[in-house]
Design a protein around this motif. Structure first.
Motif: not given
Length: 241
Positions: A4-5, A7-16, A92-96
């Motif tokens: 989970v951590s 995943r959360d870190q990658l999501r923060r990186d994508l938002v940044n 992990l699946q990431v949909d952009v």
């Protein structure tokens, strides 16, 4: 397996990354996290509003995802919107989703705007009931003929497709999500479909599962003509030896 951590870190990186990309004028989280239903198995769903150079943005963001550990991707298009689905090394699946800025917005409740502006868009709807009934009836027709011809794997395929549509009809009746099986586990009596699973390719087993499923379909059909047609199909399947 991702944590989970991670995943959360990658999501923060994508938002940044979206925040500093001048071509990206808006971003949103979509999927389960947008409505507070994220769990251990949830993936990342991220939508970008692109003002210009959308092809170049796709290329650059694809390179970014591979630099972050992607091992493959596939594309799904809906009109002018590109959904690029990445599989990460961690599974992990990431949909952009890359949206033209003049079309960017929520099409359902699972949309949380992070920055930028969202357009007012038509909301996604549940499947059409009449279409589901019609498709279930067509799958039933081909299940019957497949059984009669001894084409057992085609029969399994048709019975499975028929079940998908009948279960979607149940979802509509109970007011749960009928799209892509998302509401199936919320049905009050989903176990009623257990008897429709095909346990072998023996013709008797195919007929048994088909008749059980046909009975559930009949319970969803109100039109007398269609009810009679499906009843005849079920009777015909029982007689094919």
């Amino acid at each position: 397996m991702f944590t989970v951590s991670e995943r959360d870190q990658l999501r923060r990186d994508l938002v940044n990354a979206a925040d500093v990309d001048p071509r990206v004028v808006g971003a949103a989280l979509t999927g389960s996290v947008a409505v507070g239903r994220e769990d251990r198995w949830s993936d990342i769903d991220f939508a970008l509003s692109v003002d210009r150079e959308i092809d170049a943005v796709v290329v650059d963001w694809t390179a970014l995802m591979y630099a972050c550990g992607a091992v493959g991707h596939l594309d799904v298009r809906r009109g002018t919107v590109l959904f690029r689905v990445f599989l990460m090394q961690s599974t992990l699946q990431v949909d952009v989703a890359f949206w033209p800025s003049d079309e960017f917005g929520a099409t359902g409740p699972t949309f949380k705007l992070l920055f930028g502006e969202a357009n007012e868009l038509p909301q996604s709807k549940q499947p059409d009931r009449d279409e589901l009934v019609g498709l279930a009836w067509l799958y039933a027709l081909h299940a019957r003929s497949s059984i009669a011809r001894g084409r057992v794997w085609q029969a399994v395929y048709m019975i499975n497709g028929m079940r998908d549509h009948v279960m979607s009809l149940w979802c509509l009746r109970e007011g749960v999500n009928a799209v892509q099986g998302r509401g199936l586990d919320d049905l009050c009596e989903a176990d009623a479909f257990a008897g429709t699973l095909v346990l072998s390719t023996h013709p008797d087993e195919l007929r048994r599962a088909f008749q059980a499923l046909t009975g559930l379909l009949l319970g969803e059909i109100t039109e007398p003509e269609l009810r009679e047609a499906v009843r005849v199909l079920a009777h015909g399947a029982a007689g094919t030896r």
